[in-house]
Motif scaffolding. Structure first.
Motif, mmCIF file in Angstrom:
data_model
loop_
_atom_site.group_PDB
_atom_site.id
_atom_site.type_symbol
_atom_site.label_atom_id
_atom_site.label_comp_id
_atom_site.label_asym_id
_atom_site.label_seq_id
_atom_site.Cartn_x
_atom_site.Cartn_y
_atom_site.Cartn_z
ATOM 1 N N ASP A 27 39.961 28.009 27.981
ATOM 2 C CA ASP A 27 41.085 29.452 27.842
ATOM 3 C C ASP A 27 40.917 29.803 26.922
ATOM 4 O O ASP A 27 40.602 30.791 26.180
ATOM 5 C CB ASP A 27 42.453 29.296 28.256
ATOM 6 C CG ASP A 27 42.043 29.181 30.080
ATOM 7 O OD1 ASP A 27 40.847 29.223 30.831
ATOM 8 O OD2 ASP A 27 43.401 29.101 30.891
ATOM 9 N N ASP B 118 33.930 39.854 24.854
ATOM 10 C CA ASP B 118 34.486 39.371 23.286
ATOM 11 C C ASP B 118 35.051 39.973 22.177
ATOM 12 O O ASP B 118 34.971 39.898 21.111
ATOM 13 C CB ASP B 118 32.806 38.130 23.431
ATOM 14 C CG ASP B 118 32.819 37.258 24.356
ATOM 15 O OD1 ASP B 118 34.178 36.496 24.752
ATOM 16 O OD2 ASP B 118 31.881 36.454 24.216
ATOM 17 N N LEU C 11 42.258 37.021 30.488
ATOM 18 C CA LEU C 11 41.900 35.676 31.002
ATOM 19 C C LEU C 11 42.385 35.648 32.785
ATOM 20 O O LEU C 11 41.238 34.783 34.276
ATOM 21 C CB LEU C 11 42.750 34.624 30.802
ATOM 22 C CG LEU C 11 42.469 33.533 29.249
ATOM 23 C CD1 LEU C 11 43.499 32.805 29.013
ATOM 24 C CD2 LEU C 11 40.861 32.636 29.493
ATOM 25 N N ASN D 47 32.531 30.966 24.343
ATOM 26 C CA ASN D 47 31.471 30.539 25.067
ATOM 27 C C ASN D 47 32.551 29.335 25.807
ATOM 28 O O ASN D 47 30.835 28.551 25.867
ATOM 29 C CB ASN D 47 30.196 30.865 26.098
ATOM 30 C CG ASN D 47 29.707 31.044 27.238
ATOM 31 O OD1 ASN D 47 30.980 30.584 27.754
ATOM 32 N ND2 ASN D 47 28.212 31.112 27.635
ATOM 33 N N THR E 155 37.330 30.169 25.270
ATOM 34 C CA THR E 155 37.708 31.340 26.001
ATOM 35 C C THR E 155 38.369 32.675 25.169
ATOM 36 O O THR E 155 37.080 33.460 24.212
ATOM 37 C CB THR E 155 37.900 31.878 27.338
ATOM 38 O OG1 THR E 155 37.375 30.799 27.862
ATOM 39 C CG2 THR E 155 37.239 32.685 27.466
#
Ligand SMILES: Nc1ncnc2c1ncn2[C@@H]1O[C@H](COP(=O)(O)OP(=O)(O)OP(=O)(O)O)[C@@H](O)[C@H]1O
Ligand SMILES: [Mg+2]
Lengths: 264, 247
Positions: A137, B74, B50, A145, A140
């Motif tokens: 996580d 992102d 998440l 990635n 992320t």
């Protein structure tokens, strides 16, 4: 999940349906995972450091077990094949018999099984722990990635190291057979290697090569997937590791049969 | 500004967030308080993409992030810094490499610049000379501080702290709070912090929000929260034992 209002007669069907859906669902996720990994492999930037690290992890650290199992496999083969051939008076063919069984079958399969036990399980456990401790996580949310940092280098390293490990296994095994056949049982060294050169073709070597390459992909794919999709806690990691090793081993044998029947 | 509207999330049959609304003003420090297991970490995970909600929206500067994936998400995350409740340090790397990691991989800084920044960041959290150690070799409180250094070193616009000071001694709690305030004065980031440090958080927060049973039951400046008439809030900030429920 079984619905409480369902009549008892329908429950088995409900269970089968539920099981089928979850099986298809996890197959789909397994496939999607691979596609995502391929995309990470195919697009820059390429993580050289992680790749080298994985080669060390999967390849170099499995070297000892490969040397040991390779040598003993070759010695066992040398002994058993010799005892069989001697009944027909054709012990001169010991060299090619040992070499062909190692190069076509035993080398790729046993090397893959050994690396799975040594490195595949560790790979699953490592990635699984990274998952449950939120390290994945953390990657992320840094907009990095995790497929690129963890999975792609492992699969690429599998692609490179499995053929190398197989080659080492084959060579050590052939010398193990030599040790038994020539040094212990008295065959002439010229016969052992001479007949080998006559009977082993490049296509035999390529069969072993393609097998080992595909095992490299299958094992790293299964092991990283299981680590990535780990359940909860230490127990989840333990279960994922077991599943990864079992599934990899079964797939190696199934795929080996498949490759054996399509390759020349 | 971060705006959360009607957020709902259940795990199986257990509802964790039920209709949660919150606004976090740009450049403010907002602290979320609430009972352990009340869903604070789950809430934060929705803001950083998440977890996906069952219903509701999360807007970051007007952009709804709940349906974003891949590059678009992102793009938002590049502005974030996150301190996870468990630290989430990469245990295969030394502490210095952990702090250096986002600088190298996310900001692609030159190596000598990275070394300088890492040194400074570890110094700020009182960890000079610890850089060469691995996360497994330092104490829990030290790990937490490395995690804070890692989140702050990139100077992000928006920082999420999930209990950054839990498990630290009182001196360190104040050190970390002062560090956050000091950096906030300099960089004016937006901070959303989950914390159990009562009453210390009333000194640093611009806004305090109380999460209870999946909703924000009260939100306001620290003074208003401290003077709240809401029974749940009063009980919580005074740490009175719970008699109404059989936990
Ligand atoms: N991935 C998950 N799957 C199932 N349930 C979850 C998951 N994550 C959290 N929960 C449940 O959601 C609830 C809220 O958890 P959360 O971690 O958000 O609590 P918290 O408010 O952060 O508590 P604490 O202050 O102790 O950190 C808990 O009851 C937990 O069991
Ligand atoms: Mg929490």
């Amino acid at each position: 999940m079984a619905d409480r209002s369902l009549s008892p007669a329908l429950r088995p069907f409900d269970a089968v349906g539920g099981w089928t859906i979850s099986a298809v669902d996890s197959l789909g996720r397994f496939g999607t995972f691979f596609v995502e990994a391929l995309i990470a492999i195919a697009t820059p930037p390429f993580k050289v450091r992680a790749f080298v690290d994985r080669i060390n992890y999967i390849g170099y650290r499995s070297l000892l077990i490969i040397l040991l199992t390779g040598a003993f496999t070759g010695m066992v083969l040398g002994l058993q094949v010799y005892l069989t051939l001697v009944r027909f008076g054709s012990e001169a063919f010991l060299g090619p018999a040992v070499a062909l069984s190692l190069i076509r079958e035993l080398g790729p399969v046993l090397a893959a099984l050994m690396v799975t036990g040594r490195a595949g399980s560790a790979l699953t456990a490592e990635i699984g722990i990274m998952r449950i401790t939120e390290q994945i996580d953390a990657l992320t949310v840094m907009a990095l990635n995790p497929m690129r940092y963890l999975v792609a280098p492992s699969i690429l390293a599998g692609l490179v190291t499995f053929p190398l490990m197989t080659a080492i296994f084959d060579v050590v095994g052939i010398f193990g057979g030599y040790l038994v056949g020539v040094e212990l049982l008295g065959l002439s060294p010229g016969t052992y290697f001479g007949e080998m050169q006559t009977f082993v073709d490049m296509k035999d070597i390529m069969t072993g090569f393609w097998k080992s390459v595909s095992f490299g992909v299958v094992v790293t794919w299964v092991c990283t997937y299981k680590g990535f999709n780990v359940g909860h806690g230490a127990e989840g990691v333990a279960r994922a590791t077991t599943q990864a090793v079992v599934l990899s081993s079964v797939l190696i044998l199934v795929w080996d049969y498949f490759m054996g029947s399509i390759l020349p | 500004m971060i705006k959360v509207e009607g957020l709902r999330k259940s795990f199986g049959r257990q509802p964790v967030l039920r209709d949660l609304d919150l606004e976090v003003a740009t450049g403010s420090i907002t602290v979320i308080i609430g009972r352990s297991g009340g869903g604070k970490s789950v809430f934060l995970k929705h803001l950083i993409g998440l977890l996906r909600p069952d219903a509701g929206r999360v807007l970051v500067d007007g952009v709804e992030i709940t349906h974003l994936t891949g590059r678009a998400l992102d793009g938002i995350r590049r502005r974030y810094g996150v301190v996870f409740q468990g630290g989430a340090l990469f245990d295969s790397m030394s502490c210095a490499d952990n702090v250096a990691f986002p600088l190298r991989e996310k900001l692609r800084m030159p190596t000598d610049e990275i070394a300088k920044r890492v040194e400074a960041a570890l110094g700020q959290v009182g960890l000079e000379g610890v850089g060469a150690k691995f996360p497994a070799e330092i104490s829990g409180g030290m790990r937490k501080r490395v995690a804070i250094a890692r989140a702050l070193v990139t100077e992000p616009e928006i920082i999420f702290f999930d209990e950054p000071t839990t498990g630290l001694d009182p001196v360190l709690v104040n050190t970390i709070h002062h560090l956050i305030l000091d950096l906030h004065r300099r960089f004016r980031f937006t901070a959303l912090m989950v914390s159990h440090e009562i009453p210390e958080i009333f000194e640093i927060a611009d806004t305090v929000a109380m999460l209870h049973e999946g909703r924000i039951v009260e939100v306001g400046p620290p003074a208003a929260i401290q003077a709240s008439a809401n029974r749940v809030v009063r009980q919580f900030i005074r740490g009175e034992p719970d008699n109404s429920e059989g936990h």
